[in-house]
Scaffold this motif. Structure first.
Motif, PDB file in Angstrom:
ATOM      1  N   ARG A 115     -76.266  17.809  63.677  1.00 12.97           N
ATOM      2  CA  ARG A 115     -77.557  18.432  63.431  1.00 12.97           C
ATOM      3  C   ARG A 115     -77.700  19.740  64.212  1.00 12.97           C
ATOM      4  NH1 ARG A 115     -77.383  15.199  60.013  1.00 12.97           N
ATOM      5  NH2 ARG A 115     -78.928  13.636  59.375  1.00 12.97           N
ATOM      6  N   GLY A 116     -78.677  20.550  63.801  1.00 12.22           N
ATOM      7  CA  GLY A 116     -79.015  21.777  64.497  1.00 12.22           C
ATOM      8  C   GLY A 116     -80.476  21.752  64.907  1.00 12.22           C
ATOM      9  N   VAL A 117     -80.871  22.697  65.741  1.00  7.72           N
ATOM     10  CA  VAL A 117     -82.281  22.815  66.164  1.00  7.72           C
ATOM     11  C   VAL A 117     -82.708  24.282  66.079  1.00  7.72           C
ATOM     12  CG1 VAL A 117     -82.409  20.764  67.622  1.00  7.72           C
ATOM     13  CG2 VAL A 117     -81.491  22.868  68.592  1.00  7.72           C
ATOM     14  N   ASN A 118     -82.256  24.936  65.032  1.00  7.87           N
ATOM     15  CA  ASN A 118     -82.444  26.378  64.930  1.00  7.87           C
ATOM     16  C   ASN A 118     -83.845  26.766  64.480  1.00  7.87           C
ATOM     17  OD1 ASN A 118     -81.130  28.856  65.392  1.00  7.87           O
ATOM     18  ND2 ASN A 118     -80.910  29.206  63.192  1.00  7.87           N
ATOM     19  N   ASP A 144     -86.472  12.570  73.341  1.00  8.12           N
ATOM     20  CA  ASP A 144     -87.475  11.619  72.855  1.00  8.12           C
ATOM     21  C   ASP A 144     -86.935  10.701  71.765  1.00  8.12           C
ATOM     22  OD1 ASP A 144     -89.370  12.583  74.581  1.00  8.12           O
ATOM     23  OD2 ASP A 144     -90.397  13.844  73.102  1.00  8.12           O
ATOM     24  N   ARG A 145     -85.816  11.088  71.119  1.00  9.01           N
ATOM     25  CA  ARG A 145     -85.246  10.241  70.061  1.00  9.01           C
ATOM     26  C   ARG A 145     -84.591   8.989  70.636  1.00  9.01           C
ATOM     27  NH1 ARG A 145     -88.333  10.642  67.240  1.00  9.01           N
ATOM     28  NH2 ARG A 145     -89.324  12.066  68.679  1.00  9.01           N
ATOM     29  N   LEU A 152     -84.644  15.840  63.194  1.00  6.43           N
ATOM     30  CA  LEU A 152     -84.208  15.010  64.328  1.00  6.43           C
ATOM     31  C   LEU A 152     -85.124  13.807  64.507  1.00  6.43           C
ATOM     32  CD1 LEU A 152     -83.369  17.671  67.070  1.00  6.43           C
ATOM     33  CD2 LEU A 152     -81.746  16.370  65.697  1.00  6.43           C
ATOM     34  N   LYS A 153     -86.388  13.964  64.144  1.00  8.67           N
ATOM     35  CA  LYS A 153     -87.360  12.902  64.377  1.00  8.67           C
ATOM     36  C   LYS A 153     -87.208  11.745  63.400  1.00  8.67           C
ATOM     37  CE  LYS A 153     -90.714  16.241  66.197  1.00  8.67           C
ATOM     38  NZ  LYS A 153     -92.059  16.840  66.053  1.00  8.67           N
ATOM     39  N   SER A 154     -86.421  11.940  62.349  1.00  5.15           N
ATOM     40  CA  SER A 154     -86.286  10.887  61.337  1.00  5.15           C
ATOM     41  C   SER A 154     -84.855  10.363  61.230  1.00  5.15           C
ATOM     42  CB  SER A 154     -86.754  11.415  59.978  1.00  5.15           C
ATOM     43  OG  SER A 154     -85.981  12.550  59.587  1.00  5.15           O
ATOM     44  N   ILE A 155     -84.053  10.583  62.261  1.00  6.01           N
ATOM     45  CA  ILE A 155     -82.670  10.101  62.230  1.00  6.01           C
ATOM     46  C   ILE A 155     -82.643   8.577  62.290  1.00  6.01           C
ATOM     47  CG2 ILE A 155     -80.517   9.958  63.549  1.00  6.01           C
ATOM     48  CD1 ILE A 155     -80.916  12.833  64.381  1.00  6.01           C
ATOM     49  N   THR A 156     -81.964   7.972  61.325  1.00  8.65           N
ATOM     50  CA  THR A 156     -81.746   6.524  61.324  1.00  8.65           C
ATOM     51  C   THR A 156     -80.299   6.246  60.927  1.00  8.65           C
ATOM     52  OG1 THR A 156     -82.490   6.356  59.020  1.00  8.65           O
ATOM     53  CG2 THR A 156     -84.139   5.958  60.743  1.00  8.65           C
ATOM     54  N   PHE A 157     -79.840   5.061  61.264  1.00  4.79           N
ATOM     55  CA  PHE A 157     -78.480   4.650  60.929  1.00  4.79           C
ATOM     56  C   PHE A 157     -78.523   3.293  60.244  1.00  4.79           C
ATOM     57  CE2 PHE A 157     -78.028   7.621  64.406  1.00  4.79           C
ATOM     58  CZ  PHE A 157     -76.955   8.406  64.014  1.00  4.79           C
ATOM     59  N   GLN A 158     -77.527   3.052  59.393  1.00  8.28           N
ATOM     60  CA  GLN A 158     -77.477   1.786  58.673  1.00  8.28           C
ATOM     61  C   GLN A 158     -77.298   0.618  59.629  1.00  8.28           C
ATOM     62  OE1 GLN A 158     -74.284   2.408  55.854  1.00  8.28           O
ATOM     63  NE2 GLN A 158     -75.675   3.178  54.288  1.00  8.28           N
TER      64      GLN A 158
END
Length: 207
Positions: free
Chosen positions: A100-103, A142-143, A111-117
């Motif tokens: 991911r980037g934070v540009n 915060d993630r 970044l606030k919605s990152i989830t993994f299976q």
């Protein structure tokens, strides 16, 4: 792996802050560390951060896939599913690596919605960490929250070249290091794998 990174690779502190000169081996060690960690510790997932997400392709993604191919050669895909669009590595145990980037605000929101299976986001590698702002870092930090299974922990690893005295990283981690911070400094002299020509070039530059 270079012996100088043994202690940092064993640390379970939340913040790993790795300052190192060009050629010190910090990024290669980090890539090796994460490939081994995610293969051996089920339920961990990694996001690799650069200020601009497109620069991940030639840095974090290239380092990580390079480690996989050096380890397993033509059998790499038996252990890792490697995708280029989007950039992603998935281990056979279900652990994943995304990029991911934070540009801009749109990238920060993602970044606030990152989830993994499987499992949670447990690890963050911020390469060239001096490129990001303190506000970017706090969004990332915060993630990493919520209860984890016994024995697991959250960790952010920042890798970068030496910063100027006014940079927020110096103020946040070097001037007032906290209990959850592990600081590591490396130079090209710590890298036993660099070739002699590179070593001589660095010596000339130092002089």
């Amino acid at each position: 792996m270079n012996a100088c990174f043994a202690e940092v690779d064993e640390s379970k502190e939340r913040y790993i802050v790795m300052k190192g000169s060009a050629g010190s081996g910090k990024s290669v060690d980090t890539a090796i560390h994460y490939i081994l960690r995610l293969m051996s510790d089920k339920g961990r997932n990694l996001v690799c951060i650069r200020k601009s997400d497109i620069t991940n392709r030639d840095s974090t993604y290239a380092e990580l896939t390079g480690v996989v191919y050096r380890m397993f050669g033509d059998k790499a895909e038996l252990y890792w599913n490697i995708k280029q669009s989007p950039l992603q590595l998935t281990c056979i145990n279900g652990n994943q690596i995304i990029f991911r980037g934070v540009n801009d605000e749109k990238q920060r929101e993602k970044l606030k919605s990152i989830t993994f299976q499987k499992g949670k986001l447990t690890d963050v590698w911020i390469e060239e960490a001096t490129e990001i702002t303190q506000a970017d870092f706090e969004i990332i930090d915060d993630r990493l929250r919520g209860e984890l299974p016994e024995g697991q922990f959250y960790q952010i690893r920042c890798t970068f070249n030496p910063v100027n005295k006014n940079h927020w990283i110096k103020k946040a981690f070097f001037d007032t290091p906290g209990k959850n911070v592990f600081i590591h400094h490396s130079t090209y002299l710590d890298n036993t794998f660099i070739d002699e020509a590179y070593h001589q070039r660095m010596e000339r530059r130092k002089e």
